[in-house]
Every structure is written in structure tokens, then in C-alpha cells.
Design a protein around this motif. Structure first.
Motif, PDB file in Angstrom:
ATOM      1  N   GLU A 175       0.840  -1.209   0.000  1.00  0.00           N
ATOM      2  CA  GLU A 175       0.000   0.000   0.000  1.00  0.00           C
ATOM      3  C   GLU A 175       0.872   1.254   0.000  1.00  0.00           C
ATOM      4  O   GLU A 175       0.605   2.215  -0.718  1.00  0.00           O
ATOM      5  CB  GLU A 175      -0.892   0.035   1.248  1.00  0.00           C
ATOM      6  N   ILE A 176       1.916   1.233   0.830  1.00  0.00           N
ATOM      7  CA  ILE A 176       2.809   2.388   0.914  1.00  0.00           C
ATOM      8  C   ILE A 176       3.566   2.568  -0.404  1.00  0.00           C
ATOM      9  O   ILE A 176       3.720   3.680  -0.902  1.00  0.00           O
ATOM     10  CB  ILE A 176       3.772   2.259   2.123  1.00  0.00           C
ATOM     11  N   SER A 184       9.283   5.167  -1.536  1.00  0.00           N
ATOM     12  CA  SER A 184       8.727   4.283  -0.515  1.00  0.00           C
ATOM     13  C   SER A 184       9.791   3.519   0.271  1.00  0.00           C
ATOM     14  O   SER A 184       9.709   3.425   1.496  1.00  0.00           O
ATOM     15  CB  SER A 184       7.753   3.293  -1.163  1.00  0.00           C
ATOM     16  N   ASP A 185      10.787   2.980  -0.412  1.00  0.00           N
ATOM     17  CA  ASP A 185      11.753   2.100   0.277  1.00  0.00           C
ATOM     18  C   ASP A 185      12.480   2.819   1.405  1.00  0.00           C
ATOM     19  O   ASP A 185      12.611   2.297   2.515  1.00  0.00           O
ATOM     20  CB  ASP A 185      12.756   1.505  -0.719  1.00  0.00           C
ATOM     21  N   LEU A 186      12.948   4.031   1.130  1.00  0.00           N
ATOM     22  CA  LEU A 186      13.667   4.794   2.162  1.00  0.00           C
ATOM     23  C   LEU A 186      12.729   5.155   3.315  1.00  0.00           C
ATOM     24  O   LEU A 186      13.088   5.028   4.492  1.00  0.00           O
ATOM     25  CB  LEU A 186      14.278   6.062   1.557  1.00  0.00           C
ATOM     26  N   PHE A 187      11.508   5.596   2.977  1.00  0.00           N
ATOM     27  CA  PHE A 187      10.512   5.935   3.991  1.00  0.00           C
ATOM     28  C   PHE A 187      10.213   4.713   4.864  1.00  0.00           C
ATOM     29  O   PHE A 187      10.179   4.800   6.100  1.00  0.00           O
ATOM     30  CB  PHE A 187       9.233   6.435   3.308  1.00  0.00           C
ATOM     31  N   GLU A 189      12.046   2.061   5.323  1.00  0.00           N
ATOM     32  CA  GLU A 189      13.203   1.659   6.128  1.00  0.00           C
ATOM     33  C   GLU A 189      13.259   2.482   7.407  1.00  0.00           C
ATOM     34  O   GLU A 189      13.511   1.968   8.496  1.00  0.00           O
ATOM     35  CB  GLU A 189      14.489   1.850   5.301  1.00  0.00           C
ATOM     36  N   TYR A 190      13.003   3.782   7.261  1.00  0.00           N
ATOM     37  CA  TYR A 190      13.049   4.669   8.430  1.00  0.00           C
ATOM     38  C   TYR A 190      11.985   4.278   9.459  1.00  0.00           C
ATOM     39  O   TYR A 190      12.255   4.269  10.664  1.00  0.00           O
ATOM     40  CB  TYR A 190      12.845   6.129   7.999  1.00  0.00           C
ATOM     41  N   TYR A 191      10.787   3.952   8.985  1.00  0.00           N
ATOM     42  CA  TYR A 191       9.687   3.635   9.907  1.00  0.00           C
ATOM     43  C   TYR A 191       9.541   2.133  10.185  1.00  0.00           C
ATOM     44  O   TYR A 191       8.518   1.686  10.699  1.00  0.00           O
ATOM     45  CB  TYR A 191       8.368   4.202   9.377  1.00  0.00           C
ATOM     46  N   ASN A 192      10.578   1.356   9.842  1.00  0.00           N
ATOM     47  CA  ASN A 192      10.608  -0.078  10.169  1.00  0.00           C
ATOM     48  C   ASN A 192       9.427  -0.856   9.585  1.00  0.00           C
ATOM     49  O   ASN A 192       8.817  -1.698  10.251  1.00  0.00           O
ATOM     50  CB  ASN A 192      10.683  -0.266  11.692  1.00  0.00           C
ATOM     51  N   VAL A 193       9.106  -0.547   8.337  1.00  0.00           N
ATOM     52  CA  VAL A 193       8.024  -1.238   7.625  1.00  0.00           C
ATOM     53  C   VAL A 193       8.635  -2.341   6.774  1.00  0.00           C
ATOM     54  O   VAL A 193       9.595  -2.104   6.042  1.00  0.00           O
ATOM     55  CB  VAL A 193       7.250  -0.242   6.721  1.00  0.00           C
ATOM     56  N   SER A 194       8.087  -3.548   6.890  1.00  0.00           N
ATOM     57  CA  SER A 194       8.606  -4.679   6.101  1.00  0.00           C
ATOM     58  C   SER A 194       7.458  -5.408   5.398  1.00  0.00           C
ATOM     59  O   SER A 194       6.286  -5.187   5.709  1.00  0.00           O
ATOM     60  CB  SER A 194       9.345  -5.651   7.015  1.00  0.00           C
ATOM     61  N   ARG A 195       7.816  -6.276   4.474  1.00  0.00           N
ATOM     62  CA  ARG A 195       6.781  -7.054   3.776  1.00  0.00           C
ATOM     63  C   ARG A 195       6.085  -8.021   4.734  1.00  0.00           C
ATOM     64  O   ARG A 195       4.906  -8.311   4.594  1.00  0.00           O
ATOM     65  CB  ARG A 195       7.390  -7.843   2.605  1.00  0.00           C
ATOM     66  N   ARG A 231       4.666  11.661   4.638  1.00  0.00           N
ATOM     67  CA  ARG A 231       3.669  11.457   5.703  1.00  0.00           C
ATOM     68  C   ARG A 231       2.334  12.072   5.275  1.00  0.00           C
ATOM     69  O   ARG A 231       1.273  11.467   5.458  1.00  0.00           O
ATOM     70  CB  ARG A 231       4.184  12.122   6.989  1.00  0.00           C
ATOM     71  N   GLN A 232       2.396  13.271   4.692  1.00  0.00           N
ATOM     72  CA  GLN A 232       1.172  13.938   4.238  1.00  0.00           C
ATOM     73  C   GLN A 232       0.476  13.140   3.130  1.00  0.00           C
ATOM     74  O   GLN A 232      -0.757  13.057   3.091  1.00  0.00           O
ATOM     75  CB  GLN A 232       1.484  15.364   3.754  1.00  0.00           C
ATOM     76  N   LYS A 233       1.263  12.546   2.245  1.00  0.00           N
ATOM     77  CA  LYS A 233       0.685  11.720   1.162  1.00  0.00           C
ATOM     78  C   LYS A 233      -0.049  10.515   1.749  1.00  0.00           C
ATOM     79  O   LYS A 233      -1.146  10.164   1.306  1.00  0.00           O
ATOM     80  CB  LYS A 233       1.788  11.241   0.203  1.00  0.00           C
ATOM     81  N   LEU A 234       0.571   9.885   2.755  1.00  0.00           N
ATOM     82  CA  LEU A 234      -0.062   8.713   3.380  1.00  0.00           C
ATOM     83  C   LEU A 234      -1.290   9.122   4.196  1.00  0.00           C
ATOM     84  O   LEU A 234      -2.274   8.393   4.247  1.00  0.00           O
ATOM     85  CB  LEU A 234       0.938   7.959   4.258  1.00  0.00           C
TER      86      LEU A 234
END
Length: 515
Positions: A175-176, A184-187, A189-195, A231-234
Motif C-alpha cells: 500500500e505504501i 517508498s523504500d527509504l521511507f 526503512e526509516y519507519y521499520n516497515v517490512s513485507r 507522511r502527508q501523502k499517506l
């Protein structure tokens, strides 16, 4: 036996409060502090805003940096955790784990109203940008999602949407990716989002020490701007989801806490939207929820609840006192309203021994007249009111407020001495009573006055009162013999003993430094 807070215990005889009461309370609270993850106790973990505020107050008076570090550890861990909505701002009710990662996704007005002022205090002490970011985002969340067109604030947002807890707040990496594209990938990584996700195959965004490494290695000058834009886009994408239900009851007590948050937030951000929302809220409460000398407890779509409650008076007076120091052009209106509510509260809820009860004596529908003297999820209303009375006495000069405050403080003094770790809001009231009181009185108008007010706002001065008048014609005793000479003047007083008036911001700065 008497029911007091969450504890049933024998009535405790009054004790002699002395100046080390703050240190005792801070020490008792520190014994339950989680030194690994911050905060108090084990899971589930609640924010405990008043207790963190007490740590900051104790640091200020003792210069013991251990208490500042403890407060900062908790505030930073919450701001970085899943209990904080990293996309939309605002805090969930509590964390289900010790690490602040998995929240109970319900968002309450009172938690956010209590937490913002502590972040303001921490920001005034440290100047750290993280705290300012949390203040802004949380107040923006309140304005965006919890504000009625009347100016009142809603009570809460449910945890569930579409029958699933947290569904509104959780993210799939795909979704992100779809929203942010190549960024997306850098964002993520920063917020600890994984598949794989970190909660039921979805992701709760959060920040860790690894995030710092990501930021450093990205080597971008405007990394924070990159985060904010995405963040605003999400946030925009999330707003299209099925929203959790809003409990649109307007509770006067919780509105008082939000009023304080907006005032304090305005003081450090200078964002006029917060002051406007604070003023509108007070106008709404005074115009619609205060009828026939009675403060409505709960209001929804034109329907008022019956009965009067101590917490409405205690928390809303606090908000009005903060508005008095913030909405300078209307300050006399707000101190008059605060005084009316205080007079009513003393006559309704206080007995001859100085005990504040939750309901008036005339209530015949209760077998026992309830009282709550220890802090729970919310601060003890009576303790909040004691602080208010001392502050009202300093502003208005009315002795009845000082006498009622002293009597009420004496009534809970035995409990404070016996259970110092459960009485944070009462201890803060005692600390105000027992120590030096600072009054900063500014008379005059124009740019110089604004600069002086900003100088006061940016500082952590917990026992201070700020009083401002354009020409000194206010009937309040603080302005006695302080008429405008055409030049702005600031008087810094300790226990009513004043220094020579400061006529420049630099002079005022020097005097405040000495405090």
C-alpha cells in the motif's frame, strides 16, 4: 473505610507537609520506572502524563538530571512508538506491550490533552525539535478529527473500523509502495516497515535507533522534509479508508484538558490556529454549556446531561487559567469566568473538613458520596482544583481561594505523606503552595510587549503567573500602581516582592535568568 481513587483504605489523618514532599513523591515514582523502555510498570503501559510532569518539576528544583533523563526517556519512547500515530499525530490510549509498540488503537481526547503540556515543558527545558513536532502533530490531529463546528471537542475515536481493531492505522508495504512510489523504500526503512509486518502481517509505523542510522546514511540535507511530505501523502490516502466511529459527546472536563493543551501549544509554536480554537472552545462552553450558574457535564447535538461533577469545574478552570495567560486581549473575560466556576465549585463540592467530593451534597441518588483523591488514568479532580485555587488567589487577591486551597490541601496531606507515588497532582499543588511564587506583570502595548510575552512563553517556569494589561487599568491587584507610561514595562516579582521594572526584552531576559 472510605473509597479513595482505586484504593480502599482507612481515612488517613492530615499530616504536616514540608518542602521535601516533591522529592519524596519523585523518589517513590522512580522505584516503578522502566529504565529499559521508559514509562512506569509493565504491560499494559499507560502514558502517566502528570507523573512525568512531576519528574520535570523535581528536576527544576533539585537539578537532579536523573529525573529529566527519565522523563525524556518516556516522552521520546512514546513519540517514537506505535502508541503515537506516526502518520496522523496523536496518542492512543495505552500500549499493550512494554516497548510502546502495539497500542490499544482507541484515541481519547483526555490523553492527548494531558500529554501535550508535558511535551511543551520538555521542549521549554531542552529545545528538542522532536517534542515540538509531537506538539504540532497532536494539536493538528485534535483540530482535524476531534473538533465540532460549535468549537467543542469530541471524546474519542474507536479502536475498530470494519470490525477489526487498528485496521484504519495499519499498513501493508505494498500500500505504501503504491502511494509513495520510488520514495517508498527509504521511507519504509526509516519507519521499520517490512513485507512481513510487525503486527498481524501488517505494519505499525515506529522509529528505532536503526531509523537514526537510516537517516544518517541517506545523507540528505532535508531528510525531515522528505519524511513530512511523504507522511502527508499517506495521511491523504488513509483519509479515504473507512474511519473508526467517533464518540461525538462533548465532555466539559476533557474539553478543559484540551483547552490547556491548545494554550500551551500556542505559547511555544506561535500558531494562531491553536489560540483561535482555544478561544472558540471557551466561548462555546461559556455560551452553551454554562447555564443558570451550572456547568453541563456532557453535551451532544443540543442535549445537555443532568447533574454537576467536580471534574468539569476542576479541569475547565485550569483551562481558563491557561487561556487567561494566552488570550491576552480577552484575559479579563476568562479570569471572571474562572472565578465564577471556582466560587460554585467550592460551595458545591467541598465539606467543612476541606474534602472535595465528586458530586454535590444535595445529590440524593447516591448511597455514599464519592470522592477520588489519588490519580488514576485522569488526575484527581480535587487536586487540580487545589492548584487552581492557589493560582486564582495570586491573580485576583481573593482570600477565600487561598483559604479553601489550604483547607483542601491539609485534608489530603496525610494521604500525600503515606502514598506519595499515587498523588502526583496533589504533590504538584503542594509544591506550588510551599515554594516561591513568581508573578510576571507586563503593562503596555505593541511589538515590545509581544517580544516580552514570547520571552516568558519560551521558558519553563512552572510556578509562574503571567498577567498582561494594555494600560494597567485592570481592577486586579497585580496591576495596582502599574499604569502604562507609554512604554512597555515588565515587573518580575517573587512572592509579591518585585524587581525594578524591565523596559526592554533584554532586561526582562536577565531578570528571568536569575529565577
Amino acid at each position: 473505610q472510605e473509597v479513595s481513587g482505586y484504593l480502599t483504605r482507612q481515612a488517613v489523618a492530615p499530616g504536616n507537609l514540608n518542602s521535601d514532599v516533591l522529592a519524596k513523591s519523585a523518589k517513590a515514582l522512580m522505584s516503578g520506572f522502566d529504565k529499559v523502555h521508559g514509562g512506569f510498570g509493565d504491560a499494559p503501559k499507560f502514558p502517566h502524563a502528570t507523573e512525568l510532569s512531576l519528574f520535570l518539576r523535581h528536576y527544576k528544583t533539585s537539578h537532579d538530571t536523573g529525573y529529566l533523563q527519565a522523563a525524556e526517556k518516556a516522552l521520546t519512547a512514546m513519540a517514537h512508538g506505535g502508541i503515537y500515530d506516526q502518520i496522523g499525530g496523536g496518542f492512543a490510549r495505552y500500549s499493550t506491550d512494554r516497548k510502546w509498540l502495539v497500542p490499544h488503537f482507541e484515541k481519547m481526547l483526555y490523553d492527548n490533552g494531558l500529554l501535550v503540556p508535558v511535551y511543551v515543558e520538555a521542549y521549554q527545558i531542552t529545545g528538542k525539535p522532536l517534542y515540538l513536532k509531537v506538539i504540532r502533530e497532536t494539536l493538528d490531529f485534535i483540530l482535524r478529527e476531534m473538533t465540532d463546528k460549535s468549537g467543542g471537542f469530541y471524546s474519542s475515536l474507536d479502536a475498530d473500523s470494519e470490525g477489526e481493531e487498528g485496521k484504519f492505522y495499519l499498513w501493508d508495504k505494498k500500500e505504501i509502495d503504491a502511494v509513495l512510489g520510488e520514495q517508498s523504500d527509504l521511507f519504509c526503512e526509516y519507519y521499520n516497515v517490512s513485507r512481513l509486518g510487525n503486527f498481524e502481517e501488517k505494519n505499525i509505523l515506529h522509529v528505532t535507533s536503526y531509523s537514526d542510522k537510516v537517516k544518517k546514511e541517506a545523507g540528505m540535507k532535508d531528510f525531515d522534509e522528505f519524511l513530512e511530505q511523504n507522511r502527508q501523502k499517506l495521511l491523504k490516502a488513509r483519509s479515504k479508508r473507512v474511519r473508526p466511529l467517533t464518540d461525538d459527546k462533548i465532555l466539559t472536563s476533557w474539553n478543559g484538558l484540551a483547552l490547556t493543551a491548545l494554550c500551551k501549544g500556542y505559547q511555544v509554536t506561535g500558531d494562531k490556529r491553536y489560540l483561535d480554537a482555544a478561544r472558540r472552545n471557551a466561548e462555546f462552553i461559556q455560551g452553551t454549556l454554562y447555564k443558570n450558574n451550572t456547568l453541563t457535564h456532557s453535551y451532544r447535538k443540543g442535549v445537555h446531561s443532568e447533574g454537576e461533577f467536580l471534574e468539569d469545574y476542576a479541569y475547565y478552570i485550569r483551562g481558563l487559567l491557561d487561556l487567561y495567560e494566552t488570550d491576552i486581549d480577552n484575559s479579563s473575560r476568562w479570569i471572571t469566568f474562572a472565578s465564577q466556576l471556582a466560587d460554585r465549585a467550592i460551595s458545591l463540592f467541598m465539606d467543612d473538613n476541606g474534602t472535595f467530593y465528586l458530586r454535590p451534597a444535595a445529590n440524593t441518588d447516591l448511597i455514599i458520596r464519592p470522592k477520588e483523591e489519588t490519580d488514576g488514568a485522569l488526575p484527581a479532580a480535587g487536586s487540580f482544583l487545589i492548584s487552581n485555587l492557589f493560582k486564582l488567589n495570586r491573580i485576583t487577591g481573593k482570600k477565600t481561594y487561598l483559604e479553601a486551597g489550604e483547607k483542601a490541601l491539609q485534608a489530603v496531606s496525610g494521604l500525600i505523606m503515606q502514598y506519595p507515588g499515587t498523588m502526583a497532582s496533589a504533590v504538584l499543588a503542594a509544591d506550588y503552595y510551599l515554594h516561591d511564587k513568581i508573578e510576571i506583570v507586563i503593562v503596555g502595548d505593541g511589538k515590545d510587549r509581544e517580544a516580552m510575552i514570547q520571552e516568558v512563553y519560551r521558558r519553563y517556569l512552572p510556578n509562574k503567573i503571567l498577567a498582561v494589561s494594555t494600560d494597567g487599568s485592570s481592577p486586579l491587584p497585580l496591576f495596582e500602581d502599574r499604569f502604562s507610561t507609554g512604554k512597555v514595562q515588565a515587573y518580575v516579582c517573587r512572592n509579591s516582592v518585585c524587581q525594578l521594572p524591565a523596559s526592554t526584552t533584554v532586561d526582562l531576559e536577565k531578570q528571568l535568568d536569575k529565577l
